[in-house]
Design a protein around this motif. Sequence first.
Motif, PDB file in Angstrom:
ATOM      1  N   LEU A 185     165.050 -55.122  65.410  1.00 57.74           N
ATOM      2  CA  LEU A 185     166.053 -55.755  64.562  1.00 57.74           C
ATOM      3  C   LEU A 185     167.066 -54.732  64.061  1.00 57.74           C
ATOM      4  O   LEU A 185     166.749 -53.542  63.977  1.00 57.74           O
ATOM      5  N   ILE A 217     170.024 -57.134  58.334  1.00 57.16           N
ATOM      6  CA  ILE A 217     168.990 -57.907  57.626  1.00 57.16           C
ATOM      7  C   ILE A 217     169.087 -57.655  56.124  1.00 57.16           C
ATOM      8  O   ILE A 217     169.037 -58.583  55.312  1.00 57.16           O
ATOM      9  N   ASP A 241     163.579 -63.704  61.754  1.00 54.50           N
ATOM     10  CA  ASP A 241     163.839 -62.259  61.666  1.00 54.50           C
ATOM     11  C   ASP A 241     163.562 -61.745  60.251  1.00 54.50           C
ATOM     12  O   ASP A 241     162.970 -60.673  60.067  1.00 54.50           O
ATOM     13  N   LYS A 245     159.799 -61.625  59.672  1.00 53.80           N
ATOM     14  CA  LYS A 245     159.213 -60.452  60.336  1.00 53.80           C
ATOM     15  C   LYS A 245     159.482 -59.177  59.527  1.00 53.80           C
ATOM     16  O   LYS A 245     158.602 -58.332  59.340  1.00 53.80           O
TER      17      LYS A 245
END
Length: 465
Positions: A317, A322, A334, A337
Amino acid sequence: MKIDVLVAEIGSTTTVVNAFNNINSPDPVFLGQGQAPTSVLEGDVRIGLNSAIDDLAENLNAQSIEYTEMIATSSAAGGLKMTVHGLVYDMTARAAKEAALGAGAIIHQVTAGKLRRTDLKKIEEIHPNIILLAGGVDYGERDTAIYNAELLAGLNLPIPLIYAGNVENQEEIKLIFEGTNYKLYIVDNVYPKIDELNVEPTRKVIQDAFEEHIIHAPGMEHVRDLVNGPIIPTPGAVMESSKLLYEKIGDVMVLDVGGATTDLHSVTKGSEEVERILVSPEPLAKRTVEGDLGVFVNMPNIVKQIGKEILEKELGLNIDNIMQTYKAIPKNPDEVKFVERLTKEAVLRAVERHAGKIRNVYGPSGRSSLAEGKDLSEVRYIVGTGGALTRLPNRVSIIESIAKNNHTGLLLFPTAEAEILIDNHYIMASLGVLSKVHKDAAFKLMCDSLEIDEKYFLKGEEDVS
């Protein structure tokens, strides 16, 4: 709708109310939950409490809520801020600190030995809710605690002050604080003998003093208009739940991973083998707070600890993207995770800091082993609570990673045999304060949330001695 007991959790940002019925029957019921923004900063806690009750009514499809009892936990108004002052850091100061943490305090200052002018200046800047003064084993050194008492008396703060030091000083302490603005509490020594801790009496008085003080805090002055039962610090309530579980089912560890901190509570005597080589005593019930291990407010700290490049390789990622979009609760796979990896790191680091370890030392007669810190090897149940460990899909495997992380075998971690339980209703704090007035009901409701059969334990089929 008529409710037997409402339990309010008055947080720094959110107020939650949990509703319970049939509280005096063999089958108490958790009905549901309501929440609203906390209104302490608006000058009146009742605004947020009433809004949370309205939200509860809406969730239960009720026009209004009537309740018989309301009890509460609180971490609003800065929580329970304390300063702690002892004689020797590894002895009386540490014992006093353990007592304060176990009661749910946020410790802003710990000093050992004689207070200095800089220490006094810091106390005034902190504006603690409670000061805890200790020092000297019973019938041992007296002068340091008396010296510190006289300096603290000079500050003349209008707050509770608890003395939990050498029993010989008690009458002198009463005279020193006579006529001051302090509300003085005298408690049994937290460290009465070398290598003996006695923290529970102080913990109880801290919670009593907190309840008396918190109702006078700005914004909380009218809390008694709604709350007609106990009010204790929220982390202290989780400790009460942990101690109740220990009493009923055996050695337990409770992990609470939050947005700002990770709290770990353990209630276990440890093994006799480790106790024989333990360098200094540990309390039966221990709490640690890791202020750098929160999965939202302190998200950048955990990312830095793991390493952004390592995280990106591990998760596949873009971590910067994020972190820019993540807003406290994961909204897509995502983010889930990402938060699960942060939670795993918070859990492992918190357990590592809480747990003790075996240290090999070498002398003229060869190698010998010493143990330092809390022995968690006899823990039979690990409980996950808090938003992350009650809601994330892989919460159980995150907790399972604890035993797998003891690579050297020298860390006094729980073993792989420890059973993992989840606080599915996310009500550990509420049940902790509930246990103070309805203990049997609190345990039954706890078993429901943890999905265990309380009848098995109540039959005495488990040895919890």
